[in-house]
Design a protein around this motif. Sequence first.
Motif, PDB file in Angstrom:
ATOM      1  N   UNK A 168       0.844  -1.194   0.000  1.00  0.00           N
ATOM      2  CA  UNK A 168       0.000   0.000   0.000  1.00  0.00           C
ATOM      3  C   UNK A 168       0.877   1.241   0.000  1.00  0.00           C
ATOM      4  N   UNK A 169       1.867   1.250   0.866  1.00  0.00           N
ATOM      5  CA  UNK A 169       2.787   2.384   0.979  1.00  0.00           C
ATOM      6  C   UNK A 169       4.093   2.053   0.279  1.00  0.00           C
ATOM      7  N   UNK A 170       4.773   3.099  -0.172  1.00  0.00           N
ATOM      8  CA  UNK A 170       6.023   2.892  -0.918  1.00  0.00           C
ATOM      9  C   UNK A 170       7.142   3.828  -0.470  1.00  0.00           C
ATOM     10  N   UNK A 171       6.845   4.779   0.397  1.00  0.00           N
ATOM     11  CA  UNK A 171       7.896   5.683   0.858  1.00  0.00           C
ATOM     12  C   UNK A 171       8.927   4.896   1.659  1.00  0.00           C
ATOM     13  N   UNK A 172      10.172   5.148   1.383  1.00  0.00           N
ATOM     14  CA  UNK A 172      11.249   4.441   2.077  1.00  0.00           C
ATOM     15  C   UNK A 172      11.746   5.237   3.275  1.00  0.00           C
ATOM     16  N   UNK A 173      12.340   4.512   4.199  1.00  0.00           N
ATOM     17  CA  UNK A 173      12.974   5.082   5.392  1.00  0.00           C
ATOM     18  C   UNK A 173      12.002   5.875   6.246  1.00  0.00           C
ATOM     19  N   UNK A 174      10.777   5.383   6.363  1.00  0.00           N
ATOM     20  CA  UNK A 174       9.823   5.926   7.316  1.00  0.00           C
ATOM     21  C   UNK A 174       9.225   4.766   8.106  1.00  0.00           C
ATOM     22  N   UNK A 175       8.715   5.082   9.286  1.00  0.00           N
ATOM     23  CA  UNK A 175       8.006   4.127  10.122  1.00  0.00           C
ATOM     24  C   UNK A 175       6.537   4.172   9.738  1.00  0.00           C
ATOM     25  N   UNK A 176       5.976   3.080   9.243  1.00  0.00           N
ATOM     26  CA  UNK A 176       4.579   3.020   8.816  1.00  0.00           C
ATOM     27  C   UNK A 176       3.849   1.984   9.645  1.00  0.00           C
ATOM     28  N   UNK A 177       2.660   2.365  10.177  1.00  0.00           N
ATOM     29  CA  UNK A 177       2.036   1.489  11.169  1.00  0.00           C
ATOM     30  C   UNK A 177       0.538   1.763  11.281  1.00  0.00           C
ATOM     31  N   UNK A 178      -0.168   0.783  11.873  1.00  0.00           N
ATOM     32  CA  UNK A 178      -1.558   0.905  12.328  1.00  0.00           C
ATOM     33  C   UNK A 178      -2.523   1.224  11.189  1.00  0.00           C
ATOM     34  N   UNK A 179      -2.502   0.410  10.148  1.00  0.00           N
ATOM     35  CA  UNK A 179      -3.406   0.642   9.009  1.00  0.00           C
ATOM     36  C   UNK A 179      -4.824   0.182   9.331  1.00  0.00           C
ATOM     37  N   UNK A 199      15.993  -3.600  -3.146  1.00  0.00           N
ATOM     38  CA  UNK A 199      17.033  -3.229  -2.196  1.00  0.00           C
ATOM     39  C   UNK A 199      16.595  -2.040  -1.340  1.00  0.00           C
ATOM     40  N   UNK A 200      15.783  -1.148  -1.912  1.00  0.00           N
ATOM     41  CA  UNK A 200      15.258  -0.027  -1.142  1.00  0.00           C
ATOM     42  C   UNK A 200      14.326  -0.486  -0.035  1.00  0.00           C
ATOM     43  N   UNK A 201      13.509  -1.489  -0.322  1.00  0.00           N
ATOM     44  CA  UNK A 201      12.658  -2.060   0.704  1.00  0.00           C
ATOM     45  C   UNK A 201      13.512  -2.657   1.819  1.00  0.00           C
ATOM     46  N   UNK A 202      14.536  -3.370   1.430  1.00  0.00           N
ATOM     47  CA  UNK A 202      15.380  -4.028   2.423  1.00  0.00           C
ATOM     48  C   UNK A 202      16.083  -3.025   3.323  1.00  0.00           C
ATOM     49  N   UNK A 203      16.645  -1.980   2.756  1.00  0.00           N
ATOM     50  CA  UNK A 203      17.351  -0.991   3.575  1.00  0.00           C
ATOM     51  C   UNK A 203      16.387  -0.263   4.509  1.00  0.00           C
ATOM     52  N   UNK A 204      15.178  -0.009   4.042  1.00  0.00           N
ATOM     53  CA  UNK A 204      14.178   0.633   4.892  1.00  0.00           C
ATOM     54  C   UNK A 204      13.794  -0.270   6.060  1.00  0.00           C
ATOM     55  N   UNK A 205      13.614  -1.557   5.780  1.00  0.00           N
ATOM     56  CA  UNK A 205      13.267  -2.505   6.830  1.00  0.00           C
ATOM     57  C   UNK A 205      14.408  -2.648   7.828  1.00  0.00           C
ATOM     58  N   UNK A 206      15.627  -2.699   7.343  1.00  0.00           N
ATOM     59  CA  UNK A 206      16.777  -2.859   8.236  1.00  0.00           C
ATOM     60  C   UNK A 206      16.887  -1.691   9.207  1.00  0.00           C
ATOM     61  N   UNK A 207      16.502  -0.515   8.739  1.00  0.00           N
ATOM     62  CA  UNK A 207      16.521   0.664   9.613  1.00  0.00           C
ATOM     63  C   UNK A 207      15.575   0.485  10.797  1.00  0.00           C
TER      64      UNK A 207
END
Length: 448
Positions: free
Chosen positions: A73-84, A386-394
């Motif tokens: 649903x969301x695609x912005x990287x390096x943010x905390x996304x929660x509580x949909x 790879x962008x998804x992975x780096x965002x998750x690792x953060x």
Amino acid sequence: MDGSTQPRGQGAADRWLLGLVLIAFGASFVKVFRRAPAPLFQAPGVMAAVPRTPAAVVASADRAALGLRTAFVSHRTFVYSHAACIVELGTGSVRAFWYAGTNEGTQDVTIQTAVFDPRSGRWSPERRVASRESSQRELWRYVKKVGNPVAARAADGALWLFYVTVSVGGWAGSSLTAITSRDEGETWSPARRIISSPFLNISTLVKGPPFTFADGTMGLPVHHEFLGKFGEFLRLDAAAEVLDKVRLSSGRAGLQPVVLIEDAQRALVLMRYAGKTPPKRVLGTATADGGRTWSPATKTSLANSNAALTGLVLSDGRMLVALNDSDENRNALTLVVSSDHGATWQTIAAVEDQSAVKSSDLKDAPYTAAVERLARETNHAATGADGYAESVKRQMGSTNGYSFEFSYPSLIRTRDGDFHLVYTWNEAFIKHVQFSQAWLDRRISEIK
């Protein structure tokens, strides 16, 4: 003067002031807690008045062929996304809401939204609905941060969005804010406060989806975290005034109630277990008189790691629930079903499952590869894994290694019969899973 003596008349003045405070408190108490006879529940299958357009009709053959599909649903990287959360629109599309920012509780957190078109299978770009600044400006009061959103369709067809605002302290100092839309979420009214407590109007939070009473009033499940952790629901009129408040549990263990309505009289409430006494299990309470009285909240057979859950009642009376069916962590998200009013549950599908992986074994390179694989499995057309992975690792990295989290699910069934599930994906993205009744029937048949 050091306060050891009191001027003449000061004691009477203090008593007079205290009396005014008590009168004001009493008036608020009566307003918020007045117990006018509540109507029965709106029976399942009775939908709110939402206009339907020809574009909302999807051929049954297409739905049958759908089976199951997933997307971000969301695609912005390096943010905390929660509580949909998620709600159906009049066009047959569905709209999701969630919050996103640098981290949970930071001042840059905003309430976001996006729309899914079932014909194209695509989500629109996300956009902002509310923020700390907009809420503060419209409420005319200081707002420190915003949190959990919950969407609802009112009896008159209006779209409501409730979300948490905090002015002082942490989540225990929360109050509820509401905005409404008459154009399916394209534009919104100014924010308004929900007066849900006679004492400073604090510590009221939301997560579970609202429901409807037979007279068109709305039931809003809420919970409290100040001087206790317990579930309640509010009954709201068309102006979001609190008509009634009903306690669902007591003590310090029940959070984020989800109301599963079976018929006009019967409902089961499931709650996140926030207690410390093992075994850690989802709490349950039931009513057989339209919510006027509830059984004592007790532990069910469903494991719970202090995590949110979601669910609904199927047309044949069975209950379908999505949760982290574990008493330790949130690394697996499971669909379970009950055919006996919640007495027993059977697992029908693992939506996500990384429970076999130990955090201590997840080093940088293998974890990156694992997240990239899961991202591609979610959306085969996705680029930049790879962008998804780096965002998750953060979000998911710690001194003990990396971990996985699939949490805070929200589930609805749309008028065309399909199911839509959204949830937090590794604290970095919101993920969507769509499945048909045919897919669900196959999964249920396999457990017999």
